[in-house]
Scaffold this motif. Structure first.
Motif, PDB file in Angstrom:
ATOM      1  N   VAL A  74      57.509 -28.619  51.663  1.00 54.15           N
ATOM      2  CA  VAL A  74      56.042 -29.059  51.656  1.00 54.15           C
ATOM      3  C   VAL A  74      55.827 -29.253  52.908  1.00 54.15           C
ATOM      4  O   VAL A  74      56.576 -29.881  54.043  1.00 54.15           O
ATOM      5  CB  VAL A  74      55.879 -30.265  50.747  1.00 54.15           C
ATOM      6  CG1 VAL A  74      56.563 -31.337  51.273  1.00 54.15           C
ATOM      7  CG2 VAL A  74      54.402 -30.295  50.499  1.00 54.15           C
ATOM      8  N   GLY A  75      54.413 -29.101  53.406  1.00 51.91           N
ATOM      9  CA  GLY A  75      53.652 -29.449  54.715  1.00 51.91           C
ATOM     10  C   GLY A  75      53.350 -30.955  54.788  1.00 51.91           C
ATOM     11  O   GLY A  75      53.178 -31.477  53.637  1.00 51.91           O
ATOM     12  N   LEU A 136      61.222 -24.525  46.066  1.00 52.20           N
ATOM     13  CA  LEU A 136      59.710 -24.599  45.527  1.00 52.20           C
ATOM     14  C   LEU A 136      58.873 -24.958  46.748  1.00 52.20           C
ATOM     15  O   LEU A 136      58.979 -26.013  47.188  1.00 52.20           O
ATOM     16  CB  LEU A 136      59.350 -25.364  44.420  1.00 52.20           C
ATOM     17  CG  LEU A 136      57.932 -25.204  44.002  1.00 52.20           C
ATOM     18  CD1 LEU A 136      57.625 -24.236  43.172  1.00 52.20           C
ATOM     19  CD2 LEU A 136      57.951 -26.681  42.735  1.00 52.20           C
ATOM     20  N   LEU A 137      58.038 -24.077  47.271  1.00 52.57           N
ATOM     21  CA  LEU A 137      57.018 -24.361  48.314  1.00 52.57           C
ATOM     22  C   LEU A 137      55.844 -24.880  47.679  1.00 52.57           C
ATOM     23  O   LEU A 137      55.136 -24.371  46.647  1.00 52.57           O
ATOM     24  CB  LEU A 137      56.779 -22.830  49.036  1.00 52.57           C
ATOM     25  CG  LEU A 137      55.505 -22.684  49.867  1.00 52.57           C
ATOM     26  CD1 LEU A 137      55.945 -23.979  50.993  1.00 52.57           C
ATOM     27  CD2 LEU A 137      55.339 -21.635  50.431  1.00 52.57           C
ATOM     28  N   GLU A 138      55.241 -26.128  48.039  1.00 62.46           N
ATOM     29  CA  GLU A 138      54.410 -26.661  47.368  1.00 62.46           C
ATOM     30  C   GLU A 138      53.192 -26.791  48.397  1.00 62.46           C
ATOM     31  O   GLU A 138      52.188 -27.693  48.094  1.00 62.46           O
ATOM     32  CB  GLU A 138      54.685 -28.178  46.883  1.00 62.46           C
ATOM     33  CG  GLU A 138      55.742 -28.153  45.646  1.00 62.46           C
ATOM     34  CD  GLU A 138      56.206 -29.439  45.245  1.00 62.46           C
ATOM     35  OE1 GLU A 138      55.548 -30.481  45.503  1.00 62.46           O
ATOM     36  OE2 GLU A 138      57.004 -29.435  44.500  1.00 62.46           O
ATOM     37  N   GLY A 139      52.986 -25.954  49.510  1.00 62.54           N
ATOM     38  CA  GLY A 139      51.788 -26.064  50.209  1.00 62.54           C
ATOM     39  C   GLY A 139      51.821 -27.203  51.279  1.00 62.54           C
ATOM     40  O   GLY A 139      53.230 -27.508  51.736  1.00 62.54           O
ATOM     41  N   GLY A 140      50.696 -27.219  52.051  1.00 61.16           N
ATOM     42  CA  GLY A 140      49.566 -26.819  51.724  1.00 61.16           C
ATOM     43  C   GLY A 140      49.418 -25.167  52.123  1.00 61.16           C
ATOM     44  O   GLY A 140      50.225 -24.647  52.711  1.00 61.16           O
ATOM     45  N   ALA A 141      47.714 -25.028  52.508  1.00 57.65           N
ATOM     46  CA  ALA A 141      47.384 -23.903  52.704  1.00 57.65           C
ATOM     47  C   ALA A 141      48.260 -23.247  54.038  1.00 57.65           C
ATOM     48  O   ALA A 141      48.456 -22.162  54.213  1.00 57.65           O
ATOM     49  CB  ALA A 141      46.099 -23.536  52.598  1.00 57.65           C
ATOM     50  N   VAL A 142      48.025 -24.189  54.897  1.00 57.26           N
ATOM     51  CA  VAL A 142      48.682 -23.613  56.174  1.00 57.26           C
ATOM     52  C   VAL A 142      50.103 -23.305  56.465  1.00 57.26           C
ATOM     53  O   VAL A 142      50.657 -22.142  56.834  1.00 57.26           O
ATOM     54  CB  VAL A 142      48.246 -24.654  57.384  1.00 57.26           C
ATOM     55  CG1 VAL A 142      48.758 -24.202  58.759  1.00 57.26           C
ATOM     56  CG2 VAL A 142      46.875 -24.752  57.505  1.00 57.26           C
ATOM     57  N   LEU A 143      50.830 -24.102  55.867  1.00 55.15           N
ATOM     58  CA  LEU A 143      52.109 -23.739  55.482  1.00 55.15           C
ATOM     59  C   LEU A 143      52.363 -22.386  54.643  1.00 55.15           C
ATOM     60  O   LEU A 143      53.296 -21.632  54.976  1.00 55.15           O
ATOM     61  CB  LEU A 143      53.107 -24.980  54.937  1.00 55.15           C
ATOM     62  CG  LEU A 143      54.497 -24.573  54.786  1.00 55.15           C
ATOM     63  CD1 LEU A 143      55.132 -24.496  56.279  1.00 55.15           C
ATOM     64  CD2 LEU A 143      54.998 -26.139  54.275  1.00 55.15           C
ATOM     65  N   ASN A 144      51.673 -22.463  53.613  1.00 53.21           N
ATOM     66  CA  ASN A 144      51.859 -21.129  52.784  1.00 53.21           C
ATOM     67  C   ASN A 144      51.544 -19.717  53.503  1.00 53.21           C
ATOM     68  O   ASN A 144      52.188 -19.017  53.403  1.00 53.21           O
ATOM     69  CB  ASN A 144      50.548 -21.207  51.459  1.00 53.21           C
ATOM     70  CG  ASN A 144      51.013 -22.477  50.681  1.00 53.21           C
ATOM     71  OD1 ASN A 144      52.252 -22.648  50.594  1.00 53.21           O
ATOM     72  ND2 ASN A 144      50.080 -22.719  49.730  1.00 53.21           N
TER      73      ASN A 144
END
Length: 207
Positions: A74-75, A136-144
């Motif tokens: 996560v970010g 599990l990648l839980e974000g946010g949008a920039v890290l995604n």
């Protein structure tokens, strides 16, 4: 329960819809699953919070993915927003990407256990250091967006809420351009409230 539309029509539980049986390590890194919710017009949140979009089935799906993953990535911005407030219990591991190491109000609690790792640097190197079969990648949008651009995401689970938000809400991924190759729609389900639950797999890594 969910009504599965693709690949075959059936009534399935959330656990069946999000089974972990197909996930395995990809070379020297874990299988990475991105999990997000968006409105029908692509908004990530309502009034800055994703909770404004979801329902109980979406929450159940997220918790199932969260609990069955070996690790969570996560970010720091998501942590500071209060979406991650407690560390994971061993042997599960939490990796927080942060250049500043500023984790906000819950930073001390998250750092209180050896299962939390605050990391920075090249994402490929970071993901290679993550143990276990699934992350599990839980974000946010920039890290995604960064993870997608680096081709480090193998599966994307998106809940589409039957809402139209408009405005200037962020999309589920933001940042550098990614590959334009299509992904496989591995599964599509719907619940009684009209929420769609889509699961995509990267074509070259799908089972």
């Amino acid at each position: 329960m969910l009504r599965r539309l693709i690949p075959d029509a059936a009534v399935v539980s959330v656990a069946e819809a999000y089974s972990i049986s197909h996930r395995r390590r990809v070379g020297d890194r874990p299988w990475v699953v991105m999990c997000m919710i968006a409105s029908a017009d692509g908004a990530l949140a309502v009034d800055g919070r994703a909770e404004g979009l979801g329902n109980s089935t979406d929450r159940e799906a997220f918790l199932h993915l969260h609990r069955t993953a070996d690790t969570v990535l996560v970010g720091a911005a998501t942590v500071r927003a209060g979406d991650v407030v407690t560390p994971l219990l061993a042997p599960r591991q939490l990796f927080i990407v942060s250049k500043s190491e500023n984790l906000g109000a819950h930073g001390d609690a998250l750092r209180s256990t050896a299962t939390t790792h605050v990391v920075s640097g090249d994402l490929t190197d970071i993901v290679r250091r993550i143990p276990g079969d699934t992350c599990l990648l839980e974000g946010g949008a920039v890290l995604n967006g960064q993870m997608l651009a680096a081709e480090l995401v193998d599966e994307v689970c998106v809940t589409y809420a039957p809402r139209f938000v408009a405005g200037d809400a962020t999309r589920i991924a933001f940042g550098p351009p990614t590959s334009r190759e299509p992904w496989n729609l591995a599964q599509l389900c719907v619940d009684d409230e009209g929420f769609l639950f889509a699961r995509y797999e990267r074509a070259q890594t799908s089972a």
